[in-house]
Design an enzyme around this catalytic site. Structure first.
Site, short mmCIF file in Angstrom:
data_model
loop_
_atom_site.label_atom_id
_atom_site.label_comp_id
_atom_site.label_asym_id
_atom_site.label_seq_id
_atom_site.Cartn_x
_atom_site.Cartn_y
_atom_site.Cartn_z
N ASP A 8 0.86 -1.19 0.00
CA ASP A 8 0.00 0.00 0.00
C ASP A 8 0.90 1.24 0.00
OD1 ASP A 8 -2.25 1.57 0.13
OD2 ASP A 8 -2.78 1.04 2.19
N ASP A 31 -9.11 3.67 -1.94
CA ASP A 31 -9.94 3.98 -0.79
C ASP A 31 -11.30 4.54 -1.21
OD1 ASP A 31 -7.81 3.14 0.66
OD2 ASP A 31 -7.06 5.14 1.11
#
Length: 914
Positions: A513, A588
């Site tokens: 990430d 996200d």
């Protein structure tokens, strides 16, 4: 461009993206605040200053070089042109004699593309015509103003500089600090790079250590180079409190191409806003009823793309035309023109350049359960048991950043995860796996082994003054490993060895990430552009960073197994070629209906540019979904390539059994449908790995002449045989699905109801509905004994669903291997069968006679849809021995069910209907 082409599909355009968790527009530049973009956009269409110097033309068997001169400033450029195998053309433009090398993107192309002969057809003082192979395709070079046109017959396919918008800012010395000399720093950098670029053409290397007089770079007859006045932002600019020094001055470039009418769809995250996030795939695909083409812009710097269309009316004599301007901050022009002509051809062409989708282990295609964060080992155990208690299969449970010791990656929190191997062994006993996050920002801490080793090896990215670059991320003050350095990548890979990554085991996989890279206190939430990766600035390599992180991680997982096991690595940041290293998710998102809906075109776009292994966080990362939204997201996610539920730290827990028994049952059914279809998913990914064809496809890919399909993005195809229309609207009582294909039929996979193609069909829905249709003429393989994980189902029997066309024909494939190693490639250990039904005969034929593999799986059931009742059914095995097969026929649904033919899934066999 004057191309006569009808209506075009929305093209794919995935481009320069930065990192952000919540969208704050003030954190990101507009073009007006990005001075290179502003300068380039201020240039208006008109007379191009560039002229082709035809007397400099050099032509080898496969390469044409030609100098261009800017009549305004006398700077010369070098044009290189290649005809590539597979109906592609490559165009490169660089400075003829730059003061220092300009960045050319490495490691994205899988090999030097194979070339084909070029030949001059005609030439005069106005230009030349080249043959691109065959009798139809020609490349026309116009001298003044310079222009390139690729034509086929009388149709212009692509034009370069047709509107005079080509612009190339050349490297130069800063007037207020250096007169005509380049600094000794640049000179020494050039010396260190000379060996790297020794394979470049001599014309690119005719520089004397970067110390030559600038005026001597022009040919005498052209006159000296005329240095333009500096414009704002040429040598430095500010964004908020961040200063961007530009030691090379303005280095931006712009390339203008035209072709037929297109629309654009960008990879975005705030809905209907083209602001960039996470990843970049600089590919543009256009499609009309007559042709599909693509453009691959190989440049890793920040890039803006302007698209404008002239739509010709029915009665207009003017052809439809689209102008595309690519504006990059640095690097060179390196463009691959993929000429199709079919959609499948473009996918093959792009795959030949950047590679195909990696072939994941079967378990990675199953269901993944994640949240930020599962608290400790007991929490992991409880969630694992919850799936068993509620009879919901899953394969992977995930751990986010809180599992580490203070955000120190490659470690475990000793109080919360004191015995990680015990936890992993407990999962392994159930044939399940775990993913742990490893991010590429490293806590600056003298007590942290990883940090100390990176610093001692001098592997960190540097700031503009030469010290280690530091920024703020999850651990606090962080260093950023220079993943552009192959030595750094090799060291990073070695850290995944079991004796280095303490507590890890073979059923632990990795999640990368924040690898854009994300810098909370950096400009635009990322790294400063004047940070240094060796001799290159971050502005040159930004979009490569995430690809390199995922590559190094995937290599590490392969190496830890001695090259035996296929890795699974999920990445947030990506670039062209990232498909070779694992999966991508859309970042996200939020628990909103709009985010569910847009997950479809986002994954479709990624699939079209090679990245088939895509998915969105089921349920939405931010916020808390209603029960209805959660169910609909599970139903949609079950039919997208990467299937993972994920949630933010501050959201309420949302494991599938926490919304009451009715919701649990609906989620269970969606997940079970995914597991039943795993054989089909696996075969589709095998074909994607071999051929580059996308797994999840827009309808126009398979129906390129049907204009109705061009704008559809709420339904899609899996391969060519399953059509999926998820329910993505709140309170929906029905959806309208378009079933393509005149003369074709589609069957509802749940009811077996038959529908004609080439129609829009209203489908009433309830909360349990997942509208899915199987194409008549196809055979889909399923496994219908659903167990706790995919690994538990490996040797279970198959059920074949044979959906007949109107002509009584169907075919399909079955692929089987060990589901997790590279033995399918290295040892040719796999089974690949062709299944076909014709003339009332169903047969299985070996597509890989030189492969060697056996399976314990057998054919448990055959369901033939759209046929008639036979008087008898006979199975003939590979030895010619015949036996009767039990069957049932439902005259209402016209479904014939053959029970327990009992033949091995890897054997030759024939079923005869009499």
């Amino acid at each position: 461009m004057a191309a006569s082409c009808g209506r075009f599909v929305p093209l794919v355009l995935l481009f320069f993206c930065l990192s952000a968790h919540a969208v704050d527009h003030s954190n990101f530049k507009t073009c007006d605040k990005s001075t290179f973009c502003k300068r380039q956009r201020e240039l208006k269409p008109g007379q191009s200053p560039y002229r082709a110097l035809l007397d400099t033309l050099e032509l080898s068997n496969s390469r044409l070089t030609l100098q261009l001169i800017n009549n305004n400033n006398k700077v010369r450029l070098l044009l290189e042109l290649y005809r590539l195998q597979g109906n592609m053309t490559r165009v490169k433009i660089n400075e003829l004699k730059p003061l220092k090398p300009r960045f050319e993107v490495p490691d994205v192309l899988i090999t030097d593309p194979l070339t084909e002969p070029l030949s001059v057809v005609t030439q005069d003082e106005n230009g030349l015509v080249l043959s691109l192979g065959g009798d139809e395709q020609r490349l026309i070079v116009s001298a003044q103003p310079f222009r390139l046109d690729i034509v086929e017959g009388r149709q212009v396919l692509v034009s370069l500089n047709s509107r005079g918008l080509l612009a190339f800012e050349h490297l130069r010395a800063r007037k207020d600090t250096i007169s005509h000399k380049i600094s000794s720093t640049v000179g020494s950098m050039w010396d260190s790079l000379k060996s790297i670029f020794s394979s470049k053409s001599e014309s690119n290397l005719e520089q004397d250590s970067g110390q030559e007089n600038v005026e001597q770079r022009a040919d005498e007859k052209d006159g000296p180079i005329i240095e333009e006045e500096d414009k704002p932002g040429m040598w430095e600019e500010m964004f908020k409190s961040h200063s961007d020094s530009k030691p090379n001055g303005g280095t931006s470039l712009r390339h203008s191409r035209t072709r037929g009418h297109t629309k654009t769809k960008k990879h975005r995250y705030e809905l209907h806003n083209p602001m960039a996030l996470y990843g970049s795939v600089p590919v543009l695909i256009s499609h009309c009823t007559e042709r599909t083409m693509g453009i691959f812009w190989l440049n890793a710097a920040e890039t803006w793309v302007d698209i404008s269309s002239n739509t010709a009316g029915k009665d207009s004599s003017e052809d439809a035309q689209t102008d595309v301007r690519w504006i990059s901050e640095s690097g060179i022009i390196d463009v691959f023109i993929m000429l199709g002509p079919k959609p499948t051809d473009v996918f093959t062409q792009y795959a030949s350049l950047t590679g195909t989708q990696s072939f994941p282990p079967l378990s990675a295609l199953a269901y993944h359960q994640c949240r930020w964060n599962y608290n400790d080992q007991e929490d992991v155990k409880a969630v694992d048991q919850g799936f068993d208690e509620h009879d919901i299969p899953y394969d992977f449970i995930w751990l986010d950043i809180e599992h580490t010791d203070g955000k120190r990656y490659f470690t475990w929190d000793s109080s919360k995860f004191p015995q990680p191997k015990d936890m992993l062994q407990g999962l392994m006993d159930k044939r399940r796996k775990l993913v742990a996050i490893v991010d590429p920002h490293i806590k600056v801490d003298s007590g942290y082994k990883i940090h100390n080793e990176i610093r001692s090896k001098n592997f960190y990215v540097k700031n503009k003054d030469g010290g280690d670059y530091e920024g703020w991320c999850w651990p606090g003050n962080s260093g950023y490993p220079d993943f552009t350095n192959p030595e750094m990548r090799a060291w990073w890979s070695s850290m995944f060895a079991y004796d280095q990554y303490e507590g890890s085991m073979e059923n632990q996989y990795i999640w990368n990430d924040m690898n854009e890279p994300s810098v909370f206190n950096g400009p635009e939430v990322t790294m400063h552009k004047d940070a240094l990766h060796g001799v290159w600035e971050h502005r040159d390599v930004h979009n490569l960073y995430g690809l390199y992180v995922q590559k190094a991680t995937a290599d590490g997982l392969i190496q830890r197994s001695g090259g035996v096991e296929r890795p699974f690595v999920l990445t947030r940041a990506f670039f062209a070629g990232s498909q070779r290293y694992g999966a991508v998710w859309t970042g996200d998102n939020a628990a909103e209906w709009g985010h569910l809906k847009i997950s479809i075109p986002m994954c479709l776009s990624l699939g079209l540019v090679g990245i088939s292994f895509c998915g969105a966080d089921v349920g939405g990362f931010f916020k808390h979904p209603s029960a209805e939204l959660l169910v609909r997201w599970y139903q949609a996610g079950a039919y997208q390539p990467f299937f993972r539920a994920h949630a933010h730290l501050d959201t309420p827990r949302r494991e599938p059994w926490l919304f009451g028994p009715e919701i649990t049952a609906l989620i269970r059914e969606a997940v079970r449908q995914r597991y039943a279809l795993l054989p089909n998913w696996y075969q589709l990914f095998y074909n994607a790995h071999r051929t580059g064809q996308p797994v999840m496809r827009p309808l126009w890919v398979e129906y390129p002449e049907d204009v109705t399909t061009f704008s559809i993005e709420d339904e899609y195809l899996l391969g060519k045989d399953l059509l999926v229309h998820p329910v993505t609207d709140e309170g929906s009582m029905g959806v309208t699905a378009y079933l393509p294909g005149k003369g074709e039929v589609w069957y509802d996979v749940h009811t077996f109801q038959k529908h004609d193609g080439s129609q829009s069909l209203f489908i009433p829905v309830t909360m349990s509905s997942i509208p899915v249709f199987q194409r008549g003429g196809s055979i889909i393989c399923r496994k219908e004994r659903i167990r706790r994980s995919s690994s538990c189902m490996e040797n279970d029997p198959y059920t074949l669903y044979v959906a007949l066309s109107l002509q009584g024909f169907a075919d399909g494939e079955l692929y089987i291997d060990d589901f997790h190693t590279f033995n399918f490639e290295k040892e040719k250990q796999f089974i690949h069968r062709h299944l076909s039904f014709s003339a009332n005969t169903l047969s299985s034929r070996n597509l890989a006679p030189d492969s060697h593999f056996s399976t314990g799986s057998w054919i448990e059931k055959i369901v033939i849809i759209g046929g008639s009742r036979p008087s008898s059914v006979t199975l003939r095995n590979a030895d010619g021995i015949e036996s009767a097969v039990e069957f049932d026929f439902d005259s209402v649904t016209t479904v014939l069910t053959l029970r327990k033919p009992g033949v091995n899934a890897g054997a030759d066999w024939t079923v005869l209907l009499r």
